[in-house]
Design an enzyme around this catalytic site. Structure first.
Site, PDB file in Angstrom:
ATOM      1  N   PRO A 226     -26.155  86.357 -67.157  1.00 11.89           N
ATOM      2  CG  PRO A 226     -24.465  85.043 -66.225  1.00 11.89           C
ATOM      3  CD  PRO A 226     -24.952  86.456 -66.305  1.00 11.89           C
ATOM      4  CG  ASP A 400     -27.560  86.613 -62.003  1.00  7.25           C
ATOM      5  OD1 ASP A 400     -26.688  85.970 -62.618  1.00  7.25           O
ATOM      6  OD2 ASP A 400     -27.442  87.819 -61.710  1.00  7.25           O
ATOM      7  CG  HIS A 401     -26.062  79.867 -64.462  1.00  8.82           C
ATOM      8  ND1 HIS A 401     -25.618  79.116 -63.390  1.00  8.82           N
ATOM      9  CD2 HIS A 401     -26.364  78.969 -65.442  1.00  8.82           C
ATOM     10  CE1 HIS A 401     -25.646  77.834 -63.711  1.00  8.82           C
ATOM     11  NE2 HIS A 401     -26.098  77.718 -64.949  1.00  8.82           N
ATOM     12  NE  ARG A 402     -24.440  87.923 -63.003  1.00  8.40           N
ATOM     13  CZ  ARG A 402     -24.650  89.228 -63.164  1.00  8.40           C
ATOM     14  NH1 ARG A 402     -23.659  90.019 -63.532  1.00  8.40           N
ATOM     15  NH2 ARG A 402     -25.860  89.729 -62.965  1.00  8.40           N
ATOM     16  CG  LEU A 404     -29.925  81.209 -57.508  1.00  6.86           C
ATOM     17  CD1 LEU A 404     -31.378  81.467 -57.858  1.00  6.86           C
ATOM     18  CD2 LEU A 404     -29.831  80.392 -56.231  1.00  6.86           C
TER      19      LEU A 404
END
Length: 427
Positions: A226, A400-402, A404
């Site tokens: 994501p 990477d939203h996982r 940051l």
């Protein structure tokens, strides 16, 4: 190793080494020594193509190359590929190509005409043929050894209704006659028009190299993350002045400092202030690293590689330039080693030299972020209520939203921007 094969105690098996994390196999390109040649420990023995790089592999022991077990091809890690020992020793091992045996071909028997089948199967075939007929231009039937190409269902309908298949035009693949063609002919439909002329020439097929296969696999992995992007433009006036000054002070014959080197130093300094960005997402944890090991995307004939400059926060811009020049030259000459590509914590991709104004880079897993950089361009901007022209460079950070969040990533990019606009802040 082939069962039953034994070598004297003095002989040493040469096994395919694991050169990097995740390496499961490699492809032997060629041997640099022949059977019977003397080999010194540390001497290049063969060329190995991994999923990231082609490199020479050195002999781990000295002696005579008694046997090459696998001349070329793909080999799993740990398999015996050769034997080194003393002259006169005998080994009983047959050489092989290293490639696995081809899977046996299975010939599909065509369904015999008139064989019993359910109405459901017939309906499914009608549906498939109808879908193909919508997309195809009618063509004269192609004859295969004197036999008109037609589907089993089309043949059965034609036989039952007394229709000559050779007189029909097919709308299936390669002019194959399908059930709809037979029914249309019986209904007195207008004859099909001749197909449009097809351009002559052969389709060029390029088999994927190991590098291209790795790119495909890594990009597929990246798209599963994501990701989000943020962009900022930096006024490069001060950075260009620094670049010009460093060029004047450069020693003769030393690598030329580029704006990419200044950007690498600015990014490394910013990573030390924002450790959350200098991270790798492993699936179960987030690793935040103490050193800025920055990878630079480099185009090569086979695709793209990302060699890593380690400890950029401790290097001067001139030292970064020297390291970058060495890595780029070796990348384009196919001389990179696996350790040159492993362990990066952040990546920069610069397409400014191609005139690209702005673009979005795909993540380089397992790294948490990658910075895409466009060209430095003169653009009008408002300064103190007046219109001015400044050299601006647009940067886009993919995260990477996982690992940051938006605020953390924005703070980091704002710091990079401030360092480029006032380079003295990062020194």
């Amino acid at each position: 190793m082939r069962s039953g094969a034994r070598w004297p105690e003095m002989a040493s098996e040469v096994k395919l080494p694991r050169l990097g994390q995740g390496m499961e196999s490699g492809t032997i390109v060629k041997w640099l020594k022949s059977e019977g040649d003397r080999v010194e420990k540390g001497e290049p023995l063969y060329e190995l193509d991994t999923d990231k790089v082609t490199q020479e592999v050195e002999a781990e022991s000295g002696g005579v190359l008694l046997k090459i077990a696998i001349a070329e091809g793909e080999v799993p890690v740990g398999q015996t590929i050769a034997v080194i020992g003393e002259e006169g020793e005998e080994v009983s091992l047959e050489p092989s190509s290293g490639n696995g045996a081809a899977a046996p071909e299975v010939d599909e028997e065509p369904e015999e005409e008139g064989s019993p089948g359910s109405a459901r199967e017939e309906e499914r075939e009608r549906g498939r043929e109808a879908s193909a007929a919508v997309a195809e231009t009618p063509q004269r039937p192609v004859q295969d050894g004197g036999r008109v190409k037609a589907s089993p269902l089309a043949r059965r309908i034609a036989r039952e209704r007394g229709i000559d298949l050779a007189a029909l035009s097919g709308t299936g693949p390669e002019g194959r006659i399908v059930a709809e063609d037979v029914e249309r002919a019986q209904a007195g439909a207008a004859p099909a028009q001749a197909p449009a002329p097809v351009a002559e020439g052969e389709i060029e097929v390029e088999q994927l190299s190991s590098v291209r296969r790795t790119i495909a696999r890594r990009l597929t992995e990246a798209w599963q993350a994501p990701a989000f992007q943020i962009s900022m433009s930096a006024d490069m006036t001060r950075s260009k002045e620094l670049h010009a000054r460093l060029a004047q002070l450069a020693a003769e014959g030393s690598p030329k400092v580029t704006l990419t080197d200044i950007l690498t130093k600015a990014s490394a300094a910013a990573l030390m202030r924002h450790r959350a960005v200098n991270a790798r997402f492993t699936g179960e944890a987030i690793e935040r690293h103490p050193s800025a090991d920055v990878g630079l995307a480099v185009a090569i004939p086979d695709g793209l590689v990302v060699p890593v400059i380690r400890g950029c926060e401790q290097r001067t811009i001139v030292e970064i330039a020297a390291a970058r020049a060495d890595l780029v030259e070796r990348a384009r000459n196919g001389k990179l080693k696996q350790e040159d590509l492993d362990g990066g914590t952040f990546t920069i991709s610069n397409l400014g030299m191609f005139g690209v104004e702005q673009f979005v880079a795909v993540l380089n897993p397992p790294q948490a972020a990658i910075l895409a950089v466009g060209a430095v361009e003169e653009r009008p901007v408002a300064r103190d209520g007046e219109l001015a022209v400044r050299p601006l460079m647009t940067m886009t950070l993919t995260c990477d939203h996982r690992a940051l969040d938006g605020a953390t990533a924005s703070d980091f990019l704002r710091t990079v921007k401030s360092f480029l606009e006032e380079p003295g802040l990062m020194l």
